[in-house]
Scaffold this motif. Sequence first.
Motif, PDB file in Angstrom:
ATOM      1  N   VAL A  12     -46.486  24.351  23.819  1.00  0.00           N
ATOM      2  CA  VAL A  12     -46.040  23.513  22.703  1.00  0.00           C
ATOM      3  C   VAL A  12     -45.416  24.382  21.619  1.00  0.00           C
ATOM      4  N   GLU A  13     -46.061  25.502  21.305  1.00  0.00           N
ATOM      5  CA  GLU A  13     -45.523  26.398  20.275  1.00  0.00           C
ATOM      6  C   GLU A  13     -44.196  27.000  20.709  1.00  0.00           C
ATOM      7  N   HIS A  14     -44.119  27.393  21.970  1.00  0.00           N
ATOM      8  CA  HIS A  14     -42.901  28.010  22.489  1.00  0.00           C
ATOM      9  C   HIS A  14     -41.726  27.027  22.477  1.00  0.00           C
ATOM     10  N   CYS A  48     -47.036  16.646  18.660  1.00  0.00           N
ATOM     11  CA  CYS A  48     -46.091  17.605  18.061  1.00  0.00           C
ATOM     12  C   CYS A  48     -44.755  17.596  18.799  1.00  0.00           C
ATOM     13  N   ILE A  49     -44.832  17.503  20.130  1.00  0.00           N
ATOM     14  CA  ILE A  49     -43.612  17.457  20.944  1.00  0.00           C
ATOM     15  C   ILE A  49     -42.836  16.179  20.657  1.00  0.00           C
ATOM     16  N   ARG A  50     -43.539  15.058  20.613  1.00  0.00           N
ATOM     17  CA  ARG A  50     -42.885  13.758  20.399  1.00  0.00           C
ATOM     18  C   ARG A  50     -42.208  13.678  19.029  1.00  0.00           C
ATOM     19  N   VAL A  55     -35.225  13.229  21.866  1.00  0.00           N
ATOM     20  CA  VAL A  55     -35.265  12.568  23.172  1.00  0.00           C
ATOM     21  C   VAL A  55     -36.187  13.356  24.090  1.00  0.00           C
ATOM     22  N   CYS A  56     -37.081  12.654  24.782  1.00  0.00           N
ATOM     23  CA  CYS A  56     -37.924  13.257  25.821  1.00  0.00           C
ATOM     24  C   CYS A  56     -37.696  12.484  27.119  1.00  0.00           C
TER      25      CYS A  56
END
Length: 374
Positions: A12-14, A48-50, A55-56
């Motif tokens: 997630v951090e990367h 965090c990603i969302r 767009v995912c």
Amino acid sequence: MVGRDDQRERLVEHLTTGYSGEPKVIPIVGMGGIGKTTLANEVYSDTCIRSHFDVCAWATISQQHNVKEILLSLLRSTKVDKVFSESEAELANMLQKSLKGKRYLIVLDDIWKTEAWDAVRQCFPRENKGSGILLTTPNTEVARYAGTKNSLPMRFMDQDESLNLFRSVAFSSEELPSELETIGKQIVDECHGLPLTIVMVAGLLKSKRAIEDWESVSKDVKSFVTNDPDERCSRVLGDIPVKRLVISWMAEGFLKLENDLEGEAEKCLQELVDRCLVLVCKKSLDGTKIRSCKVHDLIYDLCLREIQRENIFIMNDIVLEFNSGWKYLSMRKMQPFKRVTGDEIDYCPNGLYRALLTPVHLQLRDHDNNDLLK
């Protein structure tokens, strides 16, 4: 996700920091059942990603990839609300337009071949700073081909992680009863740190609380690995010297080239390693050659099933028995088999045999050999 939280946090951090230039490509590599898709899904669903990506999109590739289906899956994930009947080229163009100017995360799950990557990579705009592409693959060649140094190799679970995963599936939030603790550890040890095997066995025991049921499963797990628990480590997960392996391949005629058989054998072995079917134990001092290797018990079991199905050779449980005064050899575990009873030889239909195995303490006499040669 037992034991994988640190990997999830790093991913997630990367994906959400330190961007410049083209989208980051991060392959998650490992053998089937080790948790690649589970880890990718946890990252994909992370809040965090969302919030970070505009767009995912997710597409499952599989071994026999279908480019049109991949494009359709990605377009549906981008919430393009219409029925698609366009050609492959038109779908690729639509996907590229839907991603252009947006910060996107693409997950390509279970990608086996470099051709599948080539078929879709041009659909992902390169100028979108901050975008990312997450791959899951059982093939390290795919990871290398994707042109990235960010590969994440998945490891087997240690004993504590394995037991925690087993508990979480078999008992949910309950404590593992003390009377089942010891046998539970034995069952977990037989799974050799592969999450898929642990979850399957734990799921089998989820509705069972009788110690007899657990003991029965424990015996099944052991037989799943080998018929002799004392030999399990040496036969299943022990080191296989590559030199001996290569000589066997040559003798069996598996290598077809007339010249440089050793070079060809090294290529074959490296391909098996790249596909996560064989695990490297030791390398040469300069790191260029594999000296010994091993396989997980799940692969070992697959090999035994293929041996049995293809009638390649006979192994296991050769015993000398006495019946009505006659001595005979009995292959009890592997089928098909050839049984010697006195002067007669009974053949299993459609059998293909390559060796006769006898107990070490029995010396065949000359007339025995003549009968067998007939």
